[in-house]
Design an enzyme around this catalytic site. Structure first.
Site, short mmCIF file in Angstrom:
data_model
loop_
_atom_site.label_atom_id
_atom_site.label_comp_id
_atom_site.label_asym_id
_atom_site.label_seq_id
_atom_site.Cartn_x
_atom_site.Cartn_y
_atom_site.Cartn_z
N THR A 131 0.38 9.03 -1.26
CA THR A 131 -0.61 8.00 -1.57
C THR A 131 0.04 6.78 -2.22
OG1 THR A 131 -1.11 8.89 -3.77
CG2 THR A 131 -2.38 9.76 -1.92
N ASP A 132 -0.73 5.70 -2.24
CA ASP A 132 -0.29 4.48 -2.92
C ASP A 132 -0.85 4.47 -4.34
OD1 ASP A 132 -2.99 3.77 -2.69
OD2 ASP A 132 -2.64 2.40 -1.02
N GLN A 133 -0.71 3.36 -5.03
CA GLN A 133 -1.17 3.29 -6.42
C GLN A 133 -2.67 3.46 -6.59
OE1 GLN A 133 0.47 -0.44 -7.82
NE2 GLN A 133 2.19 0.63 -8.79
#
Length: 141
Positions: free
Chosen positions: A15-17
């Site tokens: 996942t990203d932030q």
């Protein structure tokens, strides 16, 4: 038409932030789905490579429809969209746990000799594999 399914637990590293699955990870999941389909049919991609052949991607199309997040489980559904003398197109759906489509995609592959990357027909390399793909493909001649 045969559809293979593989469940994927979404890891934090995917996942990203914002906790949303990074778009390139869907491609990795598609490869997992393609390998599962091949194995479900009684063949192995590793065996194909050991025999001196590769199946590179020549075209890829993906439509992102509903974001997936860390902690969810995704189901990758994979099938043979079309198969002819030189090309195989795999179809994919990546689903949320409730069945909602997160992404839909296709990937087109050719079979080549490892030593020179010259295209070769799957029928010549493995007639049984070719026949199975022709039998289960979604789009017929």
């Amino acid at each position: 038409m045969h559809i293979s399914e593989k469940e994927i637990e979404i890891r934090y590293a995917e996942t990203d932030q914002m906790g949303v699955v990074y778009h390139a990870n869907y491609l990795v999941w598609m490869e997992i789905g393609r390998t599962k389909l091949i194995e479900d049919l009684g063949f192995t991609y590793a065996g194909l490579e050991a025999s001196g052949y590769l199946s590179p991607v020549t075209d890829l199309s993906i439509q992102y429809k509903a974001a997936m997040k860390y902690g969810q489980k995704a189901t990758v559904r994979t099938w043979i969209e079309s198969h002819d003398r030189l090309r195989t197109t795999y179809g994919y759906e990546i689903l949320h746990e409730d069945g909602k489509v997160a992404a839909a995609a296709t990937s087109e592959h050719v079979l080549v000799k490892k030593e020179n990357f010259r295209p070769v027909s799957l029928q010549k390399v493995d007639p049984a594999w070719d026949a199975k793909y022709r039998e289960i493909r979604k789009v017929k001649d």
